[in-house]
Design a protein around this motif. Sequence first.
Motif, PDB file in Angstrom:
ATOM      1  N   PHE A   8     -21.868  35.492  52.385  1.00 28.54           N
ATOM      2  CA  PHE A   8     -20.876  35.600  53.208  1.00 28.54           C
ATOM      3  C   PHE A   8     -19.603  35.595  52.003  1.00 28.54           C
ATOM      4  CE2 PHE A   8     -22.205  32.113  56.508  1.00 28.54           C
ATOM      5  CZ  PHE A   8     -22.973  32.884  57.218  1.00 28.54           C
ATOM      6  N   GLN A  11     -19.114  39.388  50.914  1.00 26.67           N
ATOM      7  CA  GLN A  11     -18.770  40.117  51.944  1.00 26.67           C
ATOM      8  C   GLN A  11     -17.291  39.879  52.258  1.00 26.67           C
ATOM      9  OE1 GLN A  11     -20.133  42.461  53.555  1.00 26.67           O
ATOM     10  NE2 GLN A  11     -19.807  42.514  55.618  1.00 26.67           N
ATOM     11  N   THR A  16     -11.539  41.398  52.354  1.00 23.69           N
ATOM     12  CA  THR A  16     -10.374  41.204  52.188  1.00 23.69           C
ATOM     13  C   THR A  16      -9.918  40.338  51.207  1.00 23.69           C
ATOM     14  OG1 THR A  16     -10.604  39.072  53.454  1.00 23.69           O
ATOM     15  CG2 THR A  16      -9.842  40.888  54.803  1.00 23.69           C
ATOM     16  N   PHE A 175     -22.682  29.401  60.584  1.00 25.24           N
ATOM     17  CA  PHE A 175     -22.039  30.461  61.182  1.00 25.24           C
ATOM     18  C   PHE A 175     -21.861  30.247  62.782  1.00 25.24           C
ATOM     19  CE2 PHE A 175     -21.684  34.439  63.427  1.00 25.24           C
ATOM     20  CZ  PHE A 175     -21.189  35.176  62.217  1.00 25.24           C
ATOM     21  N   ILE A 212     -14.360  31.568  55.166  1.00 25.19           N
ATOM     22  CA  ILE A 212     -15.092  32.664  54.587  1.00 25.19           C
ATOM     23  C   ILE A 212     -15.484  33.593  55.543  1.00 25.19           C
ATOM     24  CG2 ILE A 212     -15.390  31.888  52.291  1.00 25.19           C
ATOM     25  CD1 ILE A 212     -18.119  31.197  52.785  1.00 25.19           C
ATOM     26  N   ILE A 213     -15.873  33.012  56.755  1.00 28.07           N
ATOM     27  CA  ILE A 213     -16.213  33.936  57.884  1.00 28.07           C
ATOM     28  C   ILE A 213     -15.133  34.482  58.460  1.00 28.07           C
ATOM     29  CG2 ILE A 213     -17.366  33.789  60.212  1.00 28.07           C
ATOM     30  CD1 ILE A 213     -19.307  31.342  58.773  1.00 28.07           C
ATOM     31  N   TYR A 214     -14.383  33.866  58.821  1.00 30.58           N
ATOM     32  CA  TYR A 214     -12.880  34.471  59.377  1.00 30.58           C
ATOM     33  C   TYR A 214     -12.058  35.188  58.450  1.00 30.58           C
ATOM     34  CZ  TYR A 214     -13.461  30.555  62.860  1.00 30.58           C
ATOM     35  OH  TYR A 214     -14.021  29.659  63.695  1.00 30.58           O
TER      36      TYR A 214
ATOM     37  N   TRP B 176     -23.833  39.702  68.332  1.00 31.59           N
ATOM     38  CA  TRP B 176     -23.445  39.703  67.205  1.00 31.59           C
ATOM     39  C   TRP B 176     -22.205  41.067  67.097  1.00 31.59           C
ATOM     40  CZ3 TRP B 176     -24.472  36.629  63.026  1.00 31.59           C
ATOM     41  CH2 TRP B 176     -25.334  35.741  63.067  1.00 31.59           C
ATOM     42  N   LEU B 183     -14.152  38.591  64.929  1.00 30.25           N
ATOM     43  CA  LEU B 183     -14.041  38.179  63.442  1.00 30.25           C
ATOM     44  C   LEU B 183     -13.301  39.190  62.972  1.00 30.25           C
ATOM     45  CD1 LEU B 183     -17.343  36.635  62.308  1.00 30.25           C
ATOM     46  CD2 LEU B 183     -15.160  35.599  63.045  1.00 30.25           C
ATOM     47  N   TYR B 309      -4.004  50.021  57.077  1.00 31.34           N
ATOM     48  CA  TYR B 309      -4.404  51.163  56.225  1.00 31.34           C
ATOM     49  C   TYR B 309      -4.639  52.612  57.093  1.00 31.34           C
ATOM     50  CZ  TYR B 309      -6.352  47.336  53.337  1.00 31.34           C
ATOM     51  OH  TYR B 309      -6.202  46.077  52.543  1.00 31.34           O
ATOM     52  N   LYS B 319     -14.013  49.221  56.749  1.00 31.84           N
ATOM     53  CA  LYS B 319     -15.110  48.307  56.109  1.00 31.84           C
ATOM     54  C   LYS B 319     -15.949  47.840  57.204  1.00 31.84           C
ATOM     55  CE  LYS B 319     -12.555  47.048  51.921  1.00 31.84           C
ATOM     56  NZ  LYS B 319     -12.196  46.346  51.155  1.00 31.84           N
ATOM     57  N   PHE B 322     -17.942  41.923  59.510  1.00 35.10           N
ATOM     58  CA  PHE B 322     -18.484  40.841  58.681  1.00 35.10           C
ATOM     59  C   PHE B 322     -20.013  40.589  58.726  1.00 35.10           C
ATOM     60  CE2 PHE B 322     -19.831  36.169  57.819  1.00 35.10           C
ATOM     61  CZ  PHE B 322     -18.984  36.104  56.328  1.00 35.10           C
TER      62      PHE B 322
END
Lengths: 501, 501
Positions: A8, A11, A16, A175, A212-214, B176, B183, B309, B319, B322
């Motif tokens: 996580f 990534q 970002t 998650f 970290i997920i968002y 997903w 996300l 970008y 990219k 997530f």
Amino acid sequence: MAAVLPNFLKQRASLTPDRPAVLFHDQSYTFQDVFEKALKFAEKIASYSISSGDAVALLVKNKPESIFIIYALQQLGAVAVMINTRLTESEISWQITDSEAKLLIYDDEFKDTADRVQNQNGNLEKASIDELKEREPRLTFIAEEWKMDHICSIMYTSGTTGNPKGVLQSYDNHFWSAAGSALNLGLKEDDLWICAVPLFHISGYSILMRSIIYGMTVRLYERFDEEDINNKLINGEGTIISVVTVMLQRLLNNLGNKSYSSRFRCMLLGGGPAPKSILEQCAEKGIPVFQTYGMTETSSQIVTLPPEYSLSKLGSAGKPLFPAQIRIMEDGKVLPPLKAGEIVVKGPNVTKGYLKREDANRERFQDGWLFTGDIGYLDEEGFLYVLDRRSDLIISGGENIYPAEIESVLTGHPDVVEAGVIGVNDANWGQVPVAFLVVKKHAPEEELLDYCRMHLAKYKIPRRFFTVPALPRNASNKLLRRELKQLYREMMKKNAQNSDE
Amino acid sequence: MAAVLPNFLKQRASLTPDRPAVLFHDQSYTFQDVFEKALKFAEKIASYSISSGDAVALLVKNKPESIFIIYALQQLGAVAVMINTRLTESEISWQITDSEAKLLIYDDEFKDTADRVQNQNGNLEKASIDELKEREPRLTFIAEEWKMDHICSIMYTSGTTGNPKGVLQSYDNHFWSAAGSALNLGLKEDDLWICAVPLFHISGYSILMRSIIYGMTVRLYERFDEEDINNKLINGEGTIISVVTVMLQRLLNNLGNKSYSSRFRCMLLGGGPAPKSILEQCAEKGIPVFQTYGMTETSSQIVTLPPEYSLSKLGSAGKPLFPAQIRIMEDGKVLPPLKAGEIVVKGPNVTKGYLKREDANRERFQDGWLFTGDIGYLDEEGFLYVLDRRSDLIISGGENIYPAEIESVLTGHPDVVEAGVIGVNDANWGQVPVAFLVVKKHAPEEELLDYCRMHLAKYKIPRRFFTVPALPRNASNKLLRRELKQLYREMMKKNAQNSDE
């Protein structure tokens, strides 16, 4: 086969890198900073021979290093045992023994506790955060991918009986909790979540996982500071905050006539039904309150009420998050709407079970459903009303009494700031409710009784009112009714002694 | 063990029953409406002895009934085989045989096709949407929960060689994909996604999945209508739209000096790298373009470039989402940044494989990684540049030439509207590029050559320019270079005949 996702934090730092991840006072850390700090701590922690699957206990306060260390443990695949810093040494020892933690990482101010805890746990190694920083690093393998069924964290919950149980929280659980929350609350690029709840509780830890997920900024507070938080929310430097009722009350008292920036979009209110008077004040001030119900076992929220319903569905915790389900059950049967029974929940955010507690797991989990022990009902539109934690249920003359309902009424009285209600033994009725109050100014008992008579059925009216300077609360500000019961027993004993003299 | 989630549409109808789900011309359907319509269709489809796991082919246009039927199949646990309505009868027959579809549901206008397809498939039952409506319903079991590894839909892709392959898309894949997209793009309560791409393609089908997972309104178009869509976007009646380059060009041409409402927040641009001139126009007009890379096998987007970008990373697809990962590989090795090779992707949104194609599955999937056959590279910051589909690669004198790069340059010429480039055989160089152009007004070849010389290495300059009234495109407006090759061969044959005469 469990899903596999990219590491996580790695990534996130790759997607970002320059976005701010953590704010604390005037410090600011980007996701790249946080990733690098986590990697450094990971190499130092690895030098204690910690590797994937090993349990590491954390006895730390809310500060940036704690966040880096939490993420460092994730980088190692180690399991973080999050210890409540308010616990006694014997309680901490118990959790360390039960979780088989190999290492205890602690804040310097807990040094004495850590020393004594180590004495009680022969094989435990320990390191203060400062010692950790000085430690020689060991080069270590950082996984590119994580298996989602791997255990990420363990948090202990007390429940109604027996020793605390370690709740196993997998990456999957975290998650899905984050995804379910985003599907419900939405997700904006400029979101900034204020974390003034403890990181060792799921309320705080889950904010880190969302971060970290968002790719979302978190502003961390060492302790709840209504003055500073209000300033941030007035200035638009925060869009979401997690609170319990007493925090919200303190924010409102401090806010006065000011109002929050339009950027502020979610007051996520957990820890039990909120009194109507507070919700009305929030509605007047345009504060969007999302009431929510969740627990350690559901990895944070599982049911949430959007603000448009906060008055029309007063007292409701809302509807389940998209991935989750709720039922009300009694004696193995699903109850129809409006019937109160045990709240039973299911979802990929729900823990697979308690560590080494086969009995409790058999008893509380069936076909993926978790029997929460909490009491509530669904209305005809599917909104959940949480009546109370089962252990607090007061049964009086065959009638069920839920303390939270009485507390909600009492807090509506103009002179009452906070209220805690418990059941005490009574020769006639089995149990009767009594109330502990924090008041603005003295409220005569007769006036309180009159007020209760207006709002409550007779059997629900407290038989006694006690004024106290503060109510006992845990670190996330949940009312501890069992301590009120202890207080009540002591008062009764003293009274008896006095009358003996 | 695969995750289990609540029945998506049922859960959505329970969470937000009154929120609009589908808009179509002046029709509007709430999630409750859509759920009820899906249940009705489910009972009618069940009367053909369709139950969980059975394949049902859909030959339908973009209209509300098609949506209800798609959701009805999900309610039954049946597998929707989404058929491209532009296919020939023999192609449709092939897909029906391969997928072992038991029932073909079709729009009335495809009656003749359906009749002949049925003749070629002995056991196939068929029903037009109108016939289905009149059908006697059969009471049927609707699952409260869905197993996420169950197959939801099959879509056929052509690839470079052999018969089309059926891509298996599970509920997991779709969930997903939707979660990964949210996300990345964020999620707002007032989001309204405009769907003017075919429902039988993943670009359209995935919008339906997002709709029920997010609780988001979809405005459906039977065909792409730049006039009407622009009006909606100008008036703030749409926040996101999925397009390919040619659609975006038509929107821009029609838009003139007007501009979109500030509510409009995402032009999701798929189907290959966009020409710089278009991106610059969008930047000038404040249109937020998110370029994206994805395919049927990834259940929609897997890599997306945010608008900040779009010029600094010109030509990049961005990219990974997530939950997803990308690598560039050649001869079994992962290549370093800036080296072009095959794009290899992984993530829980990626299909588990093709229906009954063990060879292709062995060849294209390794340890959960899908070898896409597309060519690209990552820059040093991890941004993906898709150079081309492998089948379109032109190799000229040992140099690799990617048609899309040349097309992008040609489209920047003021007189050129669209460009398609292919490789043709050449005695000296193996292959050389030639260009097909749709022009605003006649552009002399010498002027085009001068323009190319300014922007392209010599070996990349097309040897011939052909002006055509339109370029061949598939239903989602992707350029069909193989048809250009066919056209080229026919032109050469004709020329040869003419010179023989």
